[in-house]
Design a protein around this motif. Structure first.
Motif, mmCIF file in Angstrom:
data_model
loop_
_atom_site.group_PDB
_atom_site.id
_atom_site.type_symbol
_atom_site.label_atom_id
_atom_site.label_comp_id
_atom_site.label_asym_id
_atom_site.label_seq_id
_atom_site.Cartn_x
_atom_site.Cartn_y
_atom_site.Cartn_z
ATOM 1 N N LEU A 117 34.868 36.381 29.584
ATOM 2 C CA LEU A 117 34.976 37.776 30.019
ATOM 3 C C LEU A 117 33.770 38.126 30.894
ATOM 4 C CD1 LEU A 117 35.959 39.177 26.516
ATOM 5 C CD2 LEU A 117 37.502 39.024 28.482
ATOM 6 N N PRO A 118 33.744 37.646 32.134
ATOM 7 C CA PRO A 118 32.549 37.790 32.973
ATOM 8 C C PRO A 118 32.184 39.234 33.323
ATOM 9 C CG PRO A 118 34.391 36.908 34.231
ATOM 10 C CD PRO A 118 34.801 36.862 32.793
ATOM 11 N N ARG A 161 41.451 41.764 32.672
ATOM 12 C CA ARG A 161 41.420 40.555 31.841
ATOM 13 C C ARG A 161 40.011 39.958 31.792
ATOM 14 N NH1 ARG A 161 45.873 36.627 33.761
ATOM 15 N NH2 ARG A 161 47.041 38.575 33.507
ATOM 16 N N ALA A 162 39.221 40.238 32.827
ATOM 17 C CA ALA A 162 37.832 39.775 32.849
ATOM 18 C C ALA A 162 36.915 40.703 32.068
ATOM 19 C CB ALA A 162 37.347 39.659 34.290
ATOM 20 N N ILE A 281 37.408 36.398 40.609
ATOM 21 C CA ILE A 281 38.290 36.898 39.545
ATOM 22 C C ILE A 281 39.615 37.376 40.122
ATOM 23 C CG2 ILE A 281 38.573 38.773 37.874
ATOM 24 C CD1 ILE A 281 35.481 38.562 37.459
#
Length: 522
Positions: A117-118, A161-162, A281
């Motif tokens: 999860l950046p 989603r990140a 991403i």
């Protein structure tokens, strides 16, 4: 090749008539008091997204604190800007609390969390033309006032989603086809450096809220400069990716004909270091087509500069302060890196608008032409008659803006002549740039214009639109402020799939020229 005598006469007449009507408009328009947003005082708002995510993961600050800081800033600046047209503050705070719980319960370690999860806990804003679940998606059409998206656009979903948290949606021009973000559903959006000036379009609400400190990263789309012009006018960074890298689905209006080849979804942000992670991403599995992980040695790149479009009769002369800013970029590149920046000219650039217009009108590979603009205005409802809408507009009764009505009255058709000019320009540009070349080009001929003034300089967007027609990646970079306190900037253009080169140059220019400037302190 310079202008012919006939073209010079047309240029003089067009600029004289435009200047006359612009001056007349100023005389009859009500005076607007210039204003700008208050300075940013909360330090959490001055941290790049990638660093903010790191601080949240390390529990140096809670996600709730970060989100609340941004909500407070939006509530402070938005009454002046009208940039965010619908918020999801309660949902964002609830999601921030979930992030804090997730971090407390994480057993895999900070590194695993960063890999998975950046952008965990980072707030972001979304152009209202994208589907964001539970939010409107009208692109300024009054007929779509009640529409609510039931799902996310793919690019939005990838950011979520990140780990990023959407705060709300931001204003656009009607149907995303004008360089001022104004419509009859949400109204007009102001520039945070000077509220009497435009924020750009069509991603203008994004540019305005980001520049004001109300968001740190955002998502926009660009078919003729709709990321780059707002980023230029608002003094932030933006990237028009190589076409086909980021999915364009889930936005309104949908592309048709060969317009998909011109349209690029991309990142907008205050800090250059956030561009590459966002692009990686948002590209999803297509990120492998780009060399985003490769080191870029700027000293080994070939640099080129073009001062203007060669003197098109239809565009304004490039402002002297923009010419000087681009010259300073060249001086720094040559002094700091030891490179030689070569000045170039491409004669076909004077046809930039005509080339873009021809490409927009091309049919798809099956021969199906683009959807007529009047059908997009109708949105599946009653037929829109442009002449009747013009009459209604004169009496203040139309639901459509004058730029949309004007576009509906036009009947663009592909021109074989301009297709040949485009092919020649494409060949020359591709040959010059290759895989290690970077081109500097003005972002726009003028500094952020006064509200409504683009009606008299409608072709100036061709400075950005030409690169949509050519399918090249471009990063918009701020270069400080003008004497009037307005953002300066430049486009950095690369060869196809060479997005990493322009992003590396953006980092250098941010370090050299200071990047984004808080409009409240100028």
């Amino acid at each position: 090749m310079g202008l012919t005598a006939g073209e010079r006469i047309v240029q003089w007449l067009f600029r004289a008539v435009s200047s006359f009507f612009c001056a007349l408009f100023v005389l009859v328009s009500p005076r607007r008091k210039a204003g700008k947003v208050a300075p940013v005082t909360e330090s959490l708002l001055l941290i790049p997204a990638v660093q903010l995510a790191e601080k949240i993961r390390r529990k140096q600050v809670s996600c709730v604190e970060v989100v609340q800081a941004y909500l407070d800033r939006i509530q402070q600046v938005n009454p002046l800007l009208n940039a965010m047209v619908k918020d999801r503050f309660s949902a964002a705070l609830a999601e921030a609390a979930q992030v804090d719980r997730l971090i407390e319960e994480e057993t895999g370690g900070e590194e695993a969390l960063a890999d998975r999860l950046p952008l965990l806990g980072v707030p972001f804003s979304v152009k209202e033309s994208f589907f964001l679940q539970g939010m409107p998606c009208s692109t300024g059409l009054v007929s779509r006032a009640g529409f609510v998206a039931s799902k996310d656009a793919p690019a939005v979903a990838l950011l979520k989603r990140a780990g990023a948290i959407p705060l709300g949606v931001t204003n656009t021009s009607e149907l995303c086809m004008w360089l001022e973000s104004s419509n009859h559903l949400y109204g007009i959006t102001n520039n945070p450096y000077d509220t009497t000036r435009i924020c750009g379009g069509s991603s203008g609400g994004e540019g305005s809220i980001l520049a004001s400190g109300g968001s740190v990263i955002g998502i926009g789309s660009d078919i003729g400069g709709s990321i780059r012009m707002p980023c230029f006018f608002n003094g932030i960074f933006g990237h028009k990716a190589t076409p086909g890298i980021i999915c364009n689905e889930g936005q309104l209006p949908p592309s048709s004909g060969l317009q998909e080849d011109l349209l690029s979804t991309g990142p907008m942000c205050r800090y250059a270091e956030d561009l590459l992670p966002m692009l990686k991403i948002m590209a999803g599995t297509n990120a492998d087509k780009l060399l985003l992980s490769s080191e870029v040695d700027l000293k080994k790149l070939r640099f080129f500069t073009v001062v203007d479009d060669g003197g098109s009769p239809w565009t304004s002369p490039v402002d002297k302060q923009l010419v000087e800013a681009q010259r300073k970029v060249i001086q720094h590149l040559e002094a700091d890196l030891g490179v030689k920046v070569k000045e170039m000219s491409f004669p076909q650039l004077k046809y930039s608008y005509q080339i873009w217009d021809t490409c927009m009108a091309l049919p798809d590979k099956d021969g199906k032409p683009p959807q007529p603009f009047v059908e997009l205005m109708a949105d599946g409802g009653s037929t829109v008659w442009p002449v009747w809408e013009l009459i209604k507009w004169i009496f203040g009764k139309s639901n459509h803006t004058i730029p949309s009505i004007g576009l509906a009255l036009m009947n663009s058709k592909p021109s074989p002549f301009y297709l040949k000019e485009k092919e020649a320009l494409q060949h020359d540009m591709d040959k010059v740039l290759g895989t290690d070349g970077v081109l500097l080009y003005p972002s726009h001929p003028l500094l952020a214009p006064k509200h409504h003034h683009p009606l008299f300089t409608i072709y100036n967007f061709s400075y950005t639109g030409i690169f949509n027609a050519l399918g090249l990646p471009v990063t918009q970079c701020p270069l400080g402020l003008s004497e009037e306190g307005l953002p300066l900037g430049v486009q950095v253009v690369g060869g196809k799939l060479q997005d990493h080169l322009t992003l590396a140059v953006a980092l250098y220019l941010e370090k050299t020229f200071g990047g984004w400037r808080d409009p409240g302190t100028t």
